[in-house]
Design an enzyme around this catalytic site. Sequence first.
Site, short mmCIF file in Angstrom:
data_model
loop_
_atom_site.label_atom_id
_atom_site.label_comp_id
_atom_site.label_asym_id
_atom_site.label_seq_id
_atom_site.Cartn_x
_atom_site.Cartn_y
_atom_site.Cartn_z
N GLU A 150 0.83 -1.22 0.00
CA GLU A 150 0.00 0.00 0.00
C GLU A 150 0.86 1.26 0.00
OE1 GLU A 150 -3.27 -0.30 2.79
OE2 GLU A 150 -4.30 -1.52 1.29
N GLU A 312 -6.35 -8.17 -1.54
CA GLU A 312 -6.80 -8.20 -0.15
C GLU A 312 -8.26 -7.81 -0.05
OE1 GLU A 312 -4.84 -5.66 2.66
OE2 GLU A 312 -2.86 -6.11 1.89
C1 GLA Z 1 -4.38 -2.96 4.26
C2 GLA Z 1 -2.99 -3.53 4.43
C3 GLA Z 1 -2.95 -4.76 5.26
C4 GLA Z 1 -3.89 -4.66 6.44
C5 GLA Z 1 -5.28 -4.34 5.95
C6 GLA Z 1 -6.30 -4.30 7.06
O1 GLA Z 1 -5.01 -3.41 3.16
O2 GLA Z 1 -2.36 -3.76 3.21
O3 GLA Z 1 -1.63 -4.95 5.70
O4 GLA Z 1 -3.46 -3.66 7.29
O5 GLA Z 1 -5.26 -3.09 5.32
O6 GLA Z 1 -7.58 -3.99 6.60
#
Ligand code: GLA
Length: 679
Positions: A150, A312
Amino acid sequence: MNGRKFPKIMYGGDYNPEQFPREIWDEDMRLFRLAGIDIATLNVFSWALNQPDEETYRFDWLDEIMNKLHENGIRVCLGTSTAAHPAWMAHKYPDVLTVGYDGRQRKFGRRHNSCPNSPTFRRYAGLMARKLAERYKDHPALLLWHVNNEIGIRCYCGNCEKAFREWLKKRYGALEELNRAWYTRFWGHTFYDWEEIVLPSGLSEGLSGGNSDQTAFQGITLDYYRFNSDSWLECYLIESSAIKEIIPDAVVTTNFQGNGTYKPLDYFKWAAHLDIVALDIYPENHTPESYMAMRYDLMRGLKDGAPFMLMEQSPGVINWKPVNPLKRPGVMRLRSYQAVARGAESVMFFQLRRSLGAYEKFHGAVIDHAGHEHTRVFRECAELGGELRHLGDLLPDSRVTSKVGILFDWDNWWAVELGGGPSAHLKYLDQVQKYYDAFYENGIQVDFIHVGTDLASYDLVVAPVLYMVKPGFAGKLERFVRGGGTFVTTFYSGIANESDLVTPGGYPGELRRLLGIWVEEIDALFPEQKNAIVMKGKLGQLQGSYDCGLICEVVHLEGAEALAEFGKEFYRGRPALTRHRFGKGQAWYAATDPSRDFMRQWIKGLCEDKGISPTLAAPPGVEAVCREKDGIRCQFILNHTDHPQKIDIGEREQRDLLTGALLSGEAELPPKGILILQA
Ligand code: GLA
Ligand code: ZN
């Protein structure tokens, strides 16, 4: 991995075994097999573990878990671990720490905490990626790479400031060019030396609070936003090229955040450098389905229609809202298929096993704190895992096609919202979503396109709030319409150029000839205020009067015809919706923000005129999308409602890929039910 095609819809997610003792690992393998998991993302936040000091690297834990996953038939999406720098690094090299918009340097803490222009961060991140590539280049479990995590924090430190000046030198060459582009005669800003230039932070151009969009000089801030996105892209490329030097055909990606509409990074520009786009998406229970649908379509659009990864989502709850309700039964499955229907090649979760400590210990996971398989969430995950296994290789690399292109542009997004405009309530994403929704509600598939997209394969191009017109784009649109295309745009379009300098001579500037109108004034309405769009006759099913608000423009016709007019104010009777016949095509202009009802009917009519029809006549709350490859067409039908729904799938028999049943005529979908029909 050979090529970029996955053998099936990959199923798994983020796995942080380093947080647990070894005994748990074998139990994890058993549970993963039970859940049909075949991919695990490892090593995302383990920089401090992998590199305890400047000279030492140790990967024994990673060797062990990679081997274990391999023995259990699970592939690895290998993180590069650079998403959180080690404490020793921050202590020894404070240049890795970011400086906020408020000018304060942060201390060690949290994650996503490195400055993109820190020489230390760049050096050690590149080195880590290289070491990992050297070590695992031949590992049979390795499927793809996940750089950092991210990515995208904004930093206002001295190193970023220096790098900004270099970036500007490359962009403008000469200071006079920069002074012109930034309009620096305003408020006495003329620069005589590159060293005089500072970052547009809260200490310099910031106007109010902590919102960097509220800036005295839009041109400077716009360039800073571009620069920051580019700085991070350089960091990404440092890691990905280190990997590719060792493994030339490595598949490398990073997970896009903000549900794919993350403002700080120009994902179109980024996607060109990624081997596959990967998305993190965290809707809430009440998030409308079209919100996700739009983001999936955008992810597909980033690489001109190529499938993407759902990297994710939460299998159950999230933990970072003030109130975190459970994901209801059936919703995870349904939403996973929604992503797959729109081009996802993987269904992955954050996370596979729930942490025992720190911030995310209450975030949903496939394996809960209870530690066994006898939970609702695990059962739902395992069912989906079984289904995706059953679907096999039918879906990967299949495409979603469309005759409608919606333009999305990060520079335009930034420029529209960089303060000083008609209304702070005018949000680019809201407008794009609104136009998207009108197609979604009509069951019409759309593509997201960028200014560089070849428009030849589209019949209808929509560019909501095309405030910034980039060089050559107006001409491209003219050619498209002249050749028979339909173009739709809105209020607050054609206003400025790439530097956010207004195009003189009357709005909509470069789009004026195409649209056949001149916009003399732009009125902003308070949120509760409404005007009315009054139809001048009947247009498809549109007739009578509809609500509108937000912006109302005072429009003069210069060749276009008015199909509707405003019902109130001193501009009552003036055009609210115009159509200009241009060559063989039409250019439409909505001079205001119409009600949803109006939008749905209007867009329906435009599609009908072009012979663009839904893939299925589905009732509200039922979504139908097609993915196709090699002449095989898979139609996904998703019942998002809590009631059974009847749909007509036509005379021809089709096989439901999930149950194997042959269906025709009327079919019933249970609440949250799914059909995947193969024609
Ligand atoms: C993001 C991050 C993860 C985790 C999620 C939790 O997507 O990439 O590492 O922290 O949020 O929702
Ligand atoms: Zn910095």
